[in-house]
Design an enzyme around this catalytic site. Structure first.
Site, PDB file in Angstrom:
ATOM      1  CD  GLN A  48       4.620  -3.037   1.981  1.00  0.00           C
ATOM      2  OE1 GLN A  48       4.430  -3.884   1.119  1.00  0.00           O
ATOM      3  NE2 GLN A  48       5.443  -2.017   1.793  1.00  0.00           N
ATOM      4  CB  SER A  89       8.470  -1.068  -0.327  1.00  0.00           C
ATOM      5  OG  SER A  89       7.160  -1.375  -0.764  1.00  0.00           O
ATOM      6  CG  ASP A 129       7.151  12.978 -11.224  1.00  0.00           C
ATOM      7  OD1 ASP A 129       6.268  13.352 -12.012  1.00  0.00           O
ATOM      8  OD2 ASP A 129       6.965  12.081 -10.385  1.00  0.00           O
ATOM      9  CG  HIS A 178       5.170   8.826  -9.526  1.00  0.00           C
ATOM     10  ND1 HIS A 178       6.172   9.532 -10.155  1.00  0.00           N
ATOM     11  CD2 HIS A 178       5.486   7.509  -9.688  1.00  0.00           C
ATOM     12  CE1 HIS A 178       7.045   8.676 -10.679  1.00  0.00           C
ATOM     13  NE2 HIS A 178       6.642   7.456 -10.409  1.00  0.00           N
ATOM     14  CB  VAL A 237      -1.969  -6.852   2.049  1.00  0.00           C
ATOM     15  CG1 VAL A 237      -2.527  -8.131   1.448  1.00  0.00           C
ATOM     16  CG2 VAL A 237      -0.571  -6.560   1.518  1.00  0.00           C
ATOM     17  CD  GLU A 295       4.923   1.394   3.826  1.00  0.00           C
ATOM     18  OE1 GLU A 295       3.899   2.091   3.841  1.00  0.00           O
ATOM     19  OE2 GLU A 295       4.976   0.295   3.247  1.00  0.00           O
ATOM     20  CG  HIS A 329       9.111  -3.856  -5.148  1.00  0.00           C
ATOM     21  ND1 HIS A 329       8.638  -3.583  -3.878  1.00  0.00           N
ATOM     22  CD2 HIS A 329       8.563  -2.885  -5.942  1.00  0.00           C
ATOM     23  CE1 HIS A 329       7.857  -2.530  -3.908  1.00  0.00           C
ATOM     24  NE2 HIS A 329       7.787  -2.083  -5.139  1.00  0.00           N
TER      25      HIS A 329
END
Length: 457
Positions: A338, A358, A118, A21, A336, A361, A353
């Site tokens: 990513q 993600s 949020d 977040h 890592v 990306e 997931h």
């Protein structure tokens, strides 16, 4: 880009105390600061120090340290979901709620034009007192809010969504074929009923959205326009689009040991698997996953947490697997890089997931996407990618929600070796081009700023 002096906005931000977040809010903060606007970013004391190096505009973005009060059940020193055991997240939320008076004092001193938030359902009340406009800022894709949307479902205030409710989209949902499976609906219904800080999570988020002046979301119209319009109609609130939130280029080079290992394989041959920095599998699912990766016969790099009940990856591996994959597979619990891994020429498949960062990306990479959602909004993100955008393949689950090694092997084989994989690749490249179109993000950020100005005029 030069800072624009004309009507600079002052925006306070107070996201839920989770690193994902903070990262999402900081992305939009940087985009706004790039246009000359001032950001006051509330963040727990130790955590604010971690983010200092990520602040590209320290003259405009100020991290304001917040001290979390002690709460029974919250281990000392815990500030985020990353350093707090999941069973104590409710206590973390209580601690955040108890900062209400501090935030009130900060608003009186700072006098911001807006606050982005949020999970803090009490913020709109404080904001109104200080004549501050409120933006409920989504860190997920808006399709997930559209699917669970309680006004469209006509769910009475205080009535929790049931498994049966959540297995079907609400009336008028733009893509009726998108549904949640029974075991997914069970997980989401369970999350809705969690009592955090004396209020259910469903009620907390409902209040957050119903009490805000506008909803902000990191998306673009081509990607999720129909879902934005659906949410706008359902809640009777303007939805402000901040653009696709393209991950910023990093000057950091990939860690040399990972880079040299990846260079030992052919282009687009390595499978990269990551399920987020916080999610922990149980032993059975962990072992099925790593056995499925091994079954493909492809080189793979998996960034996973040790499963529940284990302190190391090695102690949880199926017997004999460590020796079997030596030189061809890496399973690590270390953080890592990513973005750099996805950009590496040897990496050809990303098993994700479907967390929102993600997904962003993933869409900007050239990797084939295998989708393995685990919790709440990730299920609908996966349907968006597989059924609507058609840029990835979901791993099929058993009726009780288990991903078997054979299903994992099969999904990877489909995207890497079949005509379906070619179709997915072409769709993916099309969306990558759309999201990387020159000037797109700057257009959305500029429009987002104009929309904010209209709210205070």
């Amino acid at each position: 880009m030069s800072h624009k002096k004309e009507m600079a906005l002052h925006i306070a931000m107070y996201p839920w105390l989770a690193l994902g977040h903070f990262t999402s809010f900081l992305r939009i903060a940087i985009n706004l600061a790039q246009h000359g606007h001032k950001i006051s970013f509330f963040m727990p004391t130790k955590t604010s120090l971690q983010f200092t190096s990520h602040n590209l505009y320290p003259d405009l973005i100020t991290f304001i340290p917040i001290t979390l009060p002690p709460v029974d059940g919250l281990p000392s020193g815990c500030e985020t979901t990353n350093d707090t055991p999941p069973e104590a997240w409710s206590c973390l939320m209580t601690a955040m709620d108890l900062t209400k008076d501090d935030i009130d004092l900060h608003f009186a001193r700072l006098k911001p034009d807006f606050v982005f938030y949020d999970f803090a359902h009490w913020l709109p009340e404080i904001a109104r007192k200080h004549k501050v406009k409120t933006v409920y800022y989504l860190v997920s894709y808006i399709v997930s809010i559209a699917y669970t949307c309680t006004p469209a479902r006509k769910t009475p205030r205080g009535k929790l969504l049931t498994v049966e409710d959540l297995m079907c989209p609400p009336p008028g949902f733009p893509t009726p074929a998108i549904v949640q499976h029974p075991h997914e609906a069970l997980i989401v219904a369970g999350a809705c009923s969690l009592v955090w800080g004396g209020i259910t999570l469903q009620e907390r988020l409902t209040v957050c959205i119903e009490e805000c002046d506008a909803i902000g979301v990191k998306t673009c119209r081509k990607l999720e326009g129909k879902y934005c319009e659906f949410v706008e109609r359902s809640f009777g609130k303007p939805v402000l689009l901040a653009g696709p939130a393209i991950p910023r280029l990093s000057s950091d080079e990939l860690e040399s040991c990972i880079d040299s290992w990846l260079k030992g394989f052919d282009d687009k041959s390595v499978v990269y698997c990551a399920l987020g920095s916080e999610f922990v599998l149980d032993k059975e699912q962990f072992q099925e996953l790593v056995l499925g990766l091994e079954l493909t016969g492809r080189p793979f790099l998996a960034a996973l947490k040790p499963p529940i009940g284990f302190t190391t990856i090695e102690s949880a591996l199926p017997e004999g697997l460590e020796e079997k994959i030596k030189g061809k597979g890496i399973i690590t619990s270390n953080w890592v890089q990513q973005k750099q891994i996805l950009d590496h020429t040897s990496v050809g498949c990303f098993m994700t997931h479907c967390g929102s960062n993600s997904v962003s990306e993933a869409l900007l990479s050239e990797c084939q996407l295998v989708l393995m959602p685990q919790v709440v909004e990730q299920f609908i993100h996966a349907r968006l990618l597989s059924m609507d955008l058609k840029v990835g393949i979901e791993v099929e689950k058993t009726s009780n929600g288990i991903y078997t090694r054979d299903a994992i092997h099969n999904a990877i084989s489909i995207v890497m070796d079949t005509d379906i994989g070619n179709e997915v690749r072409n769709n993916h490249l099309k969306w990558k081009e759309i999201m990387q179109k020159e000037g797109l993000e700057d257009y959305y950020v500029s429009t987002f700023i104009q929309d904010l100005k209209h709210l205070i005029e």
